[in-house]
Scaffold this motif. Structure first.
Motif, PDB file in Angstrom:
ATOM      1  N   GLU A 181       0.832  -1.207   0.000  1.00  0.00           N
ATOM      2  CA  GLU A 181       0.000   0.000   0.000  1.00  0.00           C
ATOM      3  C   GLU A 181       0.866   1.256   0.000  1.00  0.00           C
ATOM      4  O   GLU A 181       0.593   2.219  -0.717  1.00  0.00           O
ATOM      5  CB  GLU A 181      -0.920  -0.026   1.227  1.00  0.00           C
TER       6      GLU A 181
ATOM      7  N   ARG B 206      -2.941  -0.164  -7.729  1.00  0.00           N
ATOM      8  CA  ARG B 206      -4.253   0.023  -7.111  1.00  0.00           C
ATOM      9  C   ARG B 206      -4.514  -1.084  -6.114  1.00  0.00           C
ATOM     10  O   ARG B 206      -4.078  -2.217  -6.314  1.00  0.00           O
ATOM     11  CB  ARG B 206      -5.353  -0.042  -8.180  1.00  0.00           C
TER      12      ARG B 206
ATOM     13  N   ASN C  76      -7.668  -2.095  -5.360  1.00  0.00           N
ATOM     14  CA  ASN C  76      -8.824  -2.896  -5.806  1.00  0.00           C
ATOM     15  C   ASN C  76      -8.532  -3.592  -7.119  1.00  0.00           C
ATOM     16  O   ASN C  76      -7.698  -3.207  -7.882  1.00  0.00           O
ATOM     17  CB  ASN C  76     -10.071  -2.022  -5.943  1.00  0.00           C
TER      18      ASN C  76
ATOM     19  N   LYS D 278     -17.669   5.497  -2.942  1.00  0.00           N
ATOM     20  CA  LYS D 278     -17.028   4.203  -3.173  1.00  0.00           C
ATOM     21  C   LYS D 278     -17.859   3.105  -2.529  1.00  0.00           C
ATOM     22  O   LYS D 278     -18.214   3.204  -1.358  1.00  0.00           O
ATOM     23  CB  LYS D 278     -15.615   4.192  -2.568  1.00  0.00           C
TER      24      LYS D 278
ATOM     25  N   PHE E 134     -18.222  -1.184  -1.891  1.00  0.00           N
ATOM     26  CA  PHE E 134     -17.656  -2.531  -1.990  1.00  0.00           C
ATOM     27  C   PHE E 134     -18.834  -3.483  -2.006  1.00  0.00           C
ATOM     28  O   PHE E 134     -19.430  -3.758  -0.975  1.00  0.00           O
ATOM     29  CB  PHE E 134     -16.738  -2.820  -0.802  1.00  0.00           C
TER      30      PHE E 134
ATOM     31  N   THR F 211     -11.034   4.282   3.639  1.00  0.00           N
ATOM     32  CA  THR F 211     -11.383   4.308   2.215  1.00  0.00           C
ATOM     33  C   THR F 211     -11.136   5.696   1.624  1.00  0.00           C
ATOM     34  O   THR F 211     -10.592   5.822   0.526  1.00  0.00           O
ATOM     35  CB  THR F 211     -12.857   3.896   2.045  1.00  0.00           C
TER      36      THR F 211
ATOM     37  N   LEU G 253      -6.571   3.760  -4.375  1.00  0.00           N
ATOM     38  CA  LEU G 253      -7.884   3.128  -4.540  1.00  0.00           C
ATOM     39  C   LEU G 253      -8.682   4.050  -5.450  1.00  0.00           C
ATOM     40  O   LEU G 253      -8.692   5.265  -5.249  1.00  0.00           O
ATOM     41  CB  LEU G 253      -8.562   2.999  -3.166  1.00  0.00           C
TER      42      LEU G 253
ATOM     43  N   ASP H 164     -15.496   5.375  -7.173  1.00  0.00           N
ATOM     44  CA  ASP H 164     -16.570   5.023  -8.111  1.00  0.00           C
ATOM     45  C   ASP H 164     -17.026   6.273  -8.847  1.00  0.00           C
ATOM     46  O   ASP H 164     -17.126   6.292 -10.065  1.00  0.00           O
ATOM     47  CB  ASP H 164     -17.756   4.402  -7.358  1.00  0.00           C
TER      48      ASP H 164
END
Lengths: 378, 332
Positions: free
Chosen positions: A215, A376, A378, B35, B37, B68, B77, B80
């Motif tokens: 990370e 990333r 995800n 976002k 999940f 997050t 990350l 969305d």
């Protein structure tokens, strides 16, 4: 691409490998062990087939015949029998795989007719062994009859050629002693490098995910390409050392004749390492647990390289569909190259076909690997 | 330019007065950030703006969406929907460009435990292309400030929890970030190390670094310039600690008793009592009108045979505000 970041990654990875002496020992010693096990274990030659002898005559000539079997090196006498029924018993007990029965009037028949029947019985439960043993037995018989003819000619004051003896002298090239080890050991090197190479890199990305270091790493400006090259560089060095070990064992321990040149060997080995390390890296990117990645790497490399690389089972004897399938087994190219370099002394140009195959593979893997890793979560 | 105009241009979705919107140049701006999940909406339409030199705190219970949001800000990350701007760079469109100017410290220790303190610092310095001189000067100063100067040759895995976090901060600061993202940086850190940690953060703020941190510690939240109170993936309130305290409905009373649990039992549900919160040996009771309610409370407690030592009006802490604001949302 930033070389400084690439070097930093390679240096970091090297430190981590160095700090983990057990893994390093495995990476360096495993190939040597596998080399010893497979080198000795995988041999298509059968030596010292246990032989039962039922010599009904026990004359000088019959003993000479039996001696020819023993001195060929392919047979060793496990039992001498007194009764015909004992043959069945000995075979059932597994104390012999072959038996020869010399008839009671062997030397007389031979002297009178110039030929005499000798019975050879084989335990054909293992067809492969039997075929090979049968070949050896015929060889030993041929040797015995040559000796007989020569002896007969000497006794009668004529030249052996005058009695019309026809001798077939088979001439084998490249592996003169017909030692299957010479043929198999180069293949063993390819299989070991394919296994170990993929294992080495299969952990490199999954380890970072598992330990929680990924990370922070992906939050820096480092690029996916730098990560890939930085991580592969130290393993490439280990792979070269492993290759050096294996090839040295093949040449200096197993005495596989080496007729090619070192540069050809070195270039093609590097090409092969790129492929195997790249495949391990691809697996590592896809599977985020170390255990899972290592298992997949083993599964993906073990069966295809063992069965379809042509290292034990000749590709040209496979069904057409399977032959086509072997084209995706990268180890087959390296097996071909190694055999060529070792036994025939092939040059880079002689080997252009497998080299092109391996190069296409290397480019494809590197392209896939470079695209596989995303910075990333995800 | 008044602060009010900025707020209009950059709507901050809070239920609180928005006049605290800063007038300094904006360095981090999140807009309509969401976002999910699977079926879980981890972050739902979050907006906020943080300016240079601020320490912005994300506060909320576990699962509120703090991590997050941090990960999306760090560009590790993908969101969305919505966008994030860090120092003029669109993080959602070009995360790699944004990463040049930010440092991120994940919640879980993210450094290499099999590398030494010095090797970790060197590695991160190289990744950000810090010159050798800069790296040496900065690392010496940071190591000294963090009390780690004598531990440079120790493997990171052999450091204590607090030392690890400080090493993480040093690695995050070895280049000169404009934005520093810290996800629960002092969880599991002893008070002395936390003090040193905050000492470094204050110095950074002085030098104009924008700091965004998430925390579960209320005393730490109190040290932030501004706070976003998160609940179920949404920012419910966003303001300075002082203003947030001012928005808390009612007045806070601290009651000291030998039996705080019985006290809470007795008062819960009584008219005029807005909330009861256990705080160790004392109980914080929020009431609408102290003058009227204090005698009522005394009477009620006497009824229930709960002895008390004292009742006094106190200034609310962030924890009181947090519980009051989010608690009233729950019932609303």
């Amino acid at each position: 691409m930033n070389l400084r970041r690439l070097f930093a990654l390679a240096y970091k990875e090297t430190l981590q490998i160095w700090r983990d002496p057990r893994s390093l020992a495995i990476a360096l010693l495993m190939p040597l062990m596998q080399m010893a096990i497979l080198g000795y274990g995988v041999s298509l030659d059968i030596k010292h087939v246990p032989l039962c002898v039922y010599d009904q005559e026990n004359s000088q000539q019959s003993r000479g015949l039996v001696q020819d079997f023993v001195s060929s090196g392919w047979f060793s006498i496990s039992r001498r029998l007194e009764r015909e029924a004992d043959i069945r018993d000995a075979m059932d007990r597994g104390s012999c795989n072959a038996a020869i029965v010399v008839p009671v009037n062997f030397s007389r028949t031979l002297a009178m007719n110039g030929t005499a029947p000798v019975q050879a019985i084989f335990d054909a439960t293992d067809v492969n062994t039997t075929n090979i043993a049968l070949g050896y037995a015929q060889g030993a018989m041929a040797q015995a009859s040559r000796e007989f003819v020569t002896g007969w000619a000497a006794a009668h004051g004529t030249q052996p050629s005058l009695v019309g003896q026809i001798n077939l002298e088979p001439n084998t090239w490249f592996n003169e002693t017909l030692d299957s080890r010479n043929f198999i050991i180069p293949g063993v090197v390819a299989v070991i490098l394919a296994l170990v190479g993929a294992q080495l890199t299969s952990l490199t990305i999954s380890r970072e995910w598992e330990r929680g270091t990924m990370e922070q790493l992906i939050s820096t400006p480092v690029t996916a390409l730098e990560v890939m090259l930085g991580k592969l560089t130290p393993y490439f060095m280990i792979g070269l050392i492993d290759a050096g070990f294996c090839l040295a064992v093949a040449i200096f321990w197993f005495h596989v004749p080496f007729r090619g040149n070192v540069i050809t060997l070195f270039t093609t080995t590097m090409l092969f390492l790129i492929v195997v390390l790249g495949i391990g890296y691809l697996i590592s990117v896809r599977i985020r647990s170390q255990l899972g990645a290592s298992q997949v790497a083993l599964l993906v490399t073990m069966l295809p390289t063992n069965l379809l690389s042509g290292y034990t089972f000749p590709i040209d004897q496979m069904p057409a569909a399977i032959q086509a399938l072997t084209l995706v087994v990268y180890a087959r190219y390296y097996v071909t190259i190694l055999r060529g370099v070792f036994l025939k002394g092939s040059s880079l140009t002689d080997l252009w076909m497998p080299i092109v195959g391996l190069s296409v593979y290397a480019l494809l893997i590197i392209w896939l690997a470079a695209r596989a890793f995303h910075k990333r979560i995800n | 330019m008044t602060s009010g105009e900025i707020t209009v241009g950059n709507p901050v979705r809070t239920d609180v007065d928005k006049t605290s919107a800063p007038s300094a140049p904006v360095t981090v701006r999140a807009h309509g950030l969401s976002k999910s999940f699977g079926a879980l909406k981890a972050v739902n339409n979050v907006d906020f703006t943080v300016t240079a030199g601020e320490i912005f705190g994300l506060v909320g219970p576990d699962g509120a969406g703090k991590t997050t949001i941090m990960r999306m800000l760090a560009g590790v990350l993908s969101a969305d929907t919505g966008d994030i701007e860090v120092d003029g760079v669109d993080v959602t469109a070009d995360p790699e460009q944004a990463k040049l100017h930010l440092s991120y410290m994940p919640q879980r220790f993210g450094l290499y435990e099999d590398l030494t303190v010095a090797e970790n610092i060197f590695f991160y310095g190289e990744l950000f292309s810090v010159s050798r001189t800069d790296r040496l000067v900065r690392s010496q100063a940071l190591l000294k400030a963090a009390g780690l100067a004598d531990f440079q040759k120790r493997l990171a895995g052999q450091l204590s929890g607090g030392m690890k976090q400080k090493l993480g901060l040093i690695c995050a600061l070895i280049h000169t970030p404009r934005v520093l993202l810290l996800d629960e940086p002092t969880t599991g850190v002893d008070p002395v190390s936390r003090r040193e940690f905050w000492g470094i953060l204050y110095n950074l703020r002085e030098s104009g670094v924008t700091i965004i941190l998430s925390t579960a510690y209320m005393d730490e939240a109190e040290r932030c310039s501004r706070l976003a109170l998160l609940h179920a993936g949404e920012i419910r309130y966003c303001d300075t600690p002082a203003r947030l305290k001012a928005t808390m409905p009612g007045v806070l009373l601290a009651i000291i008793s030998s039996n705080p649990r019985a006290l809470r039992e007795a008062l819960t549900g009584q008219t005029g009592i807005l909330g009861v919160l256990l705080m160790g040996d004392r109980v914080h009771v929020r009431v609408d009108d102290p003058a009227q309610r204090i005698p009522e409370i005394r009477a009620s407690l006497a009824n229930h045979h709960v002895e008390i030592t004292s009742i006094e009006q106190v200034v609310p802490g962030i924890e009181d505000v947090f519980v009051a604001l989010l608690g009233s949302e729950e019932t609303a």
